[in-house]
Each structure stands twice: as structure tokens, then as C-alpha cells.
Design a protein around this motif. Structure first.
Motif, short mmCIF file in Angstrom:
data_model
loop_
_atom_site.label_atom_id
_atom_site.label_comp_id
_atom_site.label_asym_id
_atom_site.label_seq_id
_atom_site.Cartn_x
_atom_site.Cartn_y
_atom_site.Cartn_z
N ALA A 46 0.51 5.36 9.17
CA ALA A 46 0.51 6.82 9.28
C ALA A 46 1.20 7.48 8.09
CB ALA A 46 1.19 7.25 10.59
N MET A 47 2.35 6.94 7.67
CA MET A 47 3.06 7.53 6.55
C MET A 47 2.31 7.34 5.23
SD MET A 47 5.73 9.23 7.40
CE MET A 47 6.77 9.31 5.95
N THR A 48 1.63 6.22 5.09
CA THR A 48 0.83 6.01 3.88
C THR A 48 -0.30 7.02 3.80
OG1 THR A 48 1.36 3.64 3.88
CG2 THR A 48 -0.57 4.32 2.63
N ILE A 49 -0.97 7.26 4.91
CA ILE A 49 -2.05 8.26 4.95
C ILE A 49 -1.50 9.64 4.66
CG2 ILE A 49 -3.70 9.42 6.49
CD1 ILE A 49 -4.07 6.69 7.89
N LEU A 50 -0.36 9.97 5.27
CA LEU A 50 0.24 11.28 5.07
C LEU A 50 0.56 11.53 3.60
CD1 LEU A 50 1.44 13.90 6.24
CD2 LEU A 50 3.58 12.66 6.59
N GLU B 166 0.85 -1.21 0.00
CA GLU B 166 0.00 0.00 0.00
C GLU B 166 0.87 1.25 0.00
OE1 GLU B 166 -2.48 -0.45 3.40
OE2 GLU B 166 -3.69 -2.06 2.52
N PHE B 167 1.92 1.23 0.81
CA PHE B 167 2.87 2.35 0.86
C PHE B 167 3.51 2.57 -0.50
CE2 PHE B 167 7.36 3.60 1.82
CZ PHE B 167 7.12 4.87 2.30
N GLN B 168 3.94 1.49 -1.14
CA GLN B 168 4.55 1.60 -2.46
C GLN B 168 3.55 2.12 -3.50
OE1 GLN B 168 6.11 -2.60 -2.41
NE2 GLN B 168 7.86 -1.63 -3.40
N SER B 169 2.32 1.68 -3.40
CA SER B 169 1.29 2.12 -4.36
C SER B 169 1.05 3.62 -4.27
CB SER B 169 -0.01 1.37 -4.11
OG SER B 169 0.13 -0.01 -4.39
N VAL B 170 1.05 4.14 -3.05
CA VAL B 170 0.88 5.58 -2.87
C VAL B 170 2.07 6.33 -3.45
CG1 VAL B 170 0.73 7.42 -1.15
CG2 VAL B 170 -0.64 5.36 -0.87
#
Length: 470
Positions: free
Chosen positions: A347-351, A140-144
Motif C-alpha cells: 500500500a505504501m509503495t503504491i501511495l 520495490e519500496f526503496q526503488s520508488v
């Protein structure tokens, strides 16, 4: 049903008196290893089925144990089973409750098993699940990051070395560097998963058992890929936990580096991003402030995970084989590291997805107001036959003179360029334009727009591909 009443010790008749209350509290792990309860139940159900499968207990007894354990699972989920400190640990708590539910047959569950191989199994079952969850979060983080990069292929940002302006970059290229870090994290966890996914069940206390157990049968029931070949190693190994904490520490390193950049970018001195209200807070006395709480907390929590890794390394370094009570201390470190990494990734993904935005005009102005195109002047001369080191020294003098005159390279007239070296022509202005400087770096893996678009497509293919270990 709160298990707080006094219970007889499970120890043999060698002991004549109960533990001192303070020592009982000191010795107990139920306060934190309750997190393992469903894994303990799952492992115990597999063990009960194996006992019946091998004829150590009857099929009826095995089924009764499995049903009783499932009832405990439901009681726990519904909030009815809350073992107290007198249970000492989650394993004894489950066994006691099982005996209350199914009678004397409940006492047969621990046949051919020790708490040593039991807790080792539970921990692996737990960590196996957490690794898979973290890998999903990493995707998910990579996708963002990919989505942001797609929007900013031709957005320029100053690149830095030594925190000094170096060369302009595609913002997408910068973001994709963190994608690559996340990819290594994802792959690393997949490799560690393979070593977590080995069953110690059946190792006993340290030497195996005299009962005709089938360790491969329980491993199959629990979806382990294999079993420990050495019973001593099976109960005392914590390499898998240390490896996980190493991987967790690297994830936090990467999140912390990104956090540090975002903190800088959000400052008035940089002004590259604005943090939205949903992901920042204000000051209690300075009304103008907007604080980058999320990246600051991630940066701070990184040391916490590092500490758990160091603690477990120190814990293990002097332990003789096989099990020692010291190993009880591995769980709080492991549990907290898992919680911390998962919270920071979320948190970082949301940010990144909804809590910040880039200032395109400020970024464009930033790449236009420095000497980060100086290398391209040297490259320009080298392409026209001037030895690079000679060109390098010449450009250094040009920068020094320009600084003294309060000029940038783009401000020099063509006559001034020619006065520096006859090889300069009017095309020097195009060669040092920031967009051209970035586009020209078209070597594989470089920041050139063509390369970045290829890298984006490659990255998309990597995260959409369903690997066997997903």
C-alpha cells in the motif's frame, strides 16, 4: 472432499474415548495451519525420499509416498482437498489423505518423525519464503523512494526537530533517510534468513530417533544450509520467529513514521502534498474532506505487529524444554504479521508511486517564511572569526528582535545587520538564502545537493547489486 466425518484418533490404545467435541475444536489448529499445507507436503516428500535413501523403507514405497503427496498438493490447489476440524491439524490431514490414496504404505510416512520436528520444519520453510518475498517488496519500496528523490534533489522542505522548524533540507535527502531505513530492514531480514534456514527435521519428538536417518540428506533436499545440532533445541526453538517479528516490527516502525509525516504533510496546515483520489477517501458527512486512509491504516496496523512480537515473547518466556502445546499459538501471530507487513509495504509503495504529489511552490514558500537559517547566520560570523557561542547568542537576540518587529532575517537591511555586528557584509543575504543554506551543508551524509547526488548514486548501486543472499 471435505474431511468432516468422524475419524478414529491417531493416539495409542492408552486412550479409551474420544475427545469432547468442544475440546476437539479448542485443540484443533487446522483452521489456520492449513496455510502450511504445501510446505508440509514438500517436507514430507523430502522425508519419504530420505527413508528410501537410507533403506528404512523400499525405493518403491518411497516413490509411492512422494507421488501420493504430490497428488494431495494438486487436489488442494484445485480446491478438492478441504480437511475439516476432525483432522485436528494440517499434518494429520495430509497423512490421512495419503493413506486413502496409497494404502497401508501411507502409514509408513511418519516413521522416524514426530509432529514436533515436522511442524518446526514446515514453519521454517514457510517463513523462509515469506522473508524472500518481503525483501523483494522492500526493494520495490526503496526503488520508488529513489525515483521520487531523483526528481526532488533541489526541491527544499523544512526540516524539523521537536516538530519545530529547524533547518531547510533537500527533499531528496529527506526521502533517502527512509531509503536507509529500508536498507537496514532488507539487510536485517537477510541475516535472520540464515538462522531460519536451519533444518530441525530428524529431531523427533525431542530426543532424535533410533532409525538410521540422514538429516543432512533431507536438509540438502529442502535447501537448508544446515541442521540443528541439538534435538531438544530443534523442536522447541522459536528464536527465529521472534527475530522475524522484531524485524517486522522495525519495518512497521519505519512505515509508520513515514505515514505520520505524510498525514501531517497532507493537512491544510502543512499543505506539502496532495493525495490523489486513487489512494484516499472522503467523509460521509463532510464533502470537502479527503482522508489519508493508507498512512492512517499503516500507522494503526503497526501496533498489531508489535502485539504479535510481545505475545510470542511472553509465550516463550516460561516454557520448559522441549515441545509444549503452547507453541501452537506461534502460528497465527506469525501468519498475521507476515500478511500485515506485506500489505502495508504494498500500500505504501503504491501511495508513493502514484497516490500523492508534492506541492513545490508551497514547499518553497515554507522554507522562506521561518528562521531556519538562523544557524547559518551564526556560522557566517564564526567563519569571520567571531567565537561560535558569542555568535550563537547574538543571533538569538536578532531572532527575538525580528519576531517582535514581525520581520524575517532576510528582511533586515544591511545597516541593521552592521548595527548588530561589524562583521556583517552584503554577502549575508546570499549566505542565508534557503538554497544556499542547503547547498552549504556539504559534509559527508549531509543535505548539500552535491552530497545528495552522490548518495543517490550509491543507493542505486546498492539495490542493483545482486548479493549472494538475494
Amino acid at each position: 472432499m471435505n474431511q468432516t466425518s468422524s475419524q478414529p484418533s491417531t493416539w495409542s490404545q492408552r486412550f479409551e474415548s474420544a475427545l469432547h467435541p468442544a475440546i476437539a475444536r479448542f485443540n484443533a489448529s487446522i483452521g489456520f495451519d492449513i496455510r502450511l499445507i504445501e510446505y508440509d507436503i514438500t517436507g514430507s516428500q523430502a522425508h519419504a525420499r530420505m527413508l528410501a535413501h537410507t533403506g528404512i523403507i523400499s525405493a518403491e514405497e518411497g516413490e509411492k509416498l512422494v507421488r501420493g503427496l504430490e497428488q494431495i498438493r494438486q487436489e488442494y490447489r484445485q480446491g478438492f482437498f478441504n480437511p475439516g476440524i476432525d483432522a485436528e491439524d494440517v499434518h494429520l490431514a495430509v497423512e490421512r489423505r495419503l493413506t486413502e490414496l496409497v494404502g497401508e504404505v501411507g502409514k509408513k510416512l511418519h516413521t522416524a518423525r514426530s509432529r514436533n520436528d515436522q511442524v518446526s520444519t514446515d514453519t521454517r520453510l514457510y517463513l523462509r519464503d515469506q522473508i524472500q518475498q518481503i525483501r523483494v517488496q522492500l526493494r520495490e519500496f526503496q526503488s520508488v523512494l529513489l525515483n521520487l528523490a531523483e526528481q526532488h534533489v533541489e526541491t527544499l522542505i523544512p526540516g524539523y526537530t521537536h516538530l519545530q522548524r529547524a533547518q531547510p533540507l533537500s527533499l531528496a535527502h529527506h526521502l533517502l533517510a527512509y531509503f536507509e531505513m529500508g536498507q537496514r530492514d532488507w539487510e536485517r531480514l537477510g541475516e535472520i534468513y540464515q538462522r531460519v534456514n536451519i533444518s530441525p527435521l530428524g529431531s523427533g519428538a525431542l530426543a532424535g530417533t533410533t532409525f538410521p536417518i540422514d538429516r543432512h540428506y533431507t536438509a540438502q533436499l529442502l535447501n537448508f544450509s544446515g541442521v540443528y545440532a541439538n534435538s531438544l533445541d530443534g523442536v522447541s526453538d522459536r528464536d527465529f520467529a521472534i527475530e522475524f517479528l522484531c524485524a517486522a516490527s522495525l519495518i512497521m516502525v519505519h512505515l509508520s513514521r513515514l505515514s505520520e509525516e505524510m498525514i501531517l504533510w497532507a493537512s491544510e496546515e502543512f499543505g506539502f502534498i496532495t493525495l490523489k483520489d486513487s489512494c484516499s477517501t472522503g467523509s460521509s458527512i463532510m464533502p470537502q474532506k479527503k482522508n489519508p486512509d493508507v498512512p492512517e491504516l499503516v500507522r494503526g496496523k503497526t501496533g498489531r505487529v508489535f502485539g504479535h512480537l510481545q505475545g510470542l515473547l511472553v509465550l516463550m518466556k516460561g516454557l520448559p524444554l522441549a515441545y509444549n502445546k503452547d507453541l501452537q499459538e506461534d502460528k497465527e501471530a506469525l501468519f498475521d504479521a507476515v500478511i500485515t507487513v506485506q500489505a502495508c509495504l504494498e500500500a505504501m509503495t503504491i501511495l508513493l508511486r502514484e497516490g500523492m504529489e508534492f506541492h513545490i511552490t508551497r514547499l518553497q514558500a515554507a522554507v522562506n517564511e521561518d528562521f531556519s537559517n538562523a544557524t547559518d547566520v551564526a556560522d557566517y560570523l564564526a567563519a569571520k572569526g567571531v567565537p561560535f557561542r558569542e555568535a550563537y547568542n547574538l543571533v538569538g537576540k536578532v531572532v527575538k528582535t525580528s519576531l517582535a518587529q514581525g520581520k524575517l532575517l532576510k528582511d533586515l537591511t544591511l545597516d541593521e545587520w552592521k548595527g548588530l555586528h561589524p562583521a556583517f557584509e552584503a554577502d549575508i543575504y546570499d549566505a542565508i538564502a534557503p538554497a544556499r543554506v542547503v547547498a552549504a551543508r556539504n559534509s559527508y551524509g549531509g543535505t548539500g545537493f552535491e552530497q545528495v547526488r552522490r548518495a543517490l548514486q550509491t543507493a542505486k548501486n546498492r539495490i542493483s547489486h545482486k548479493n549472494a543472499d538475494d
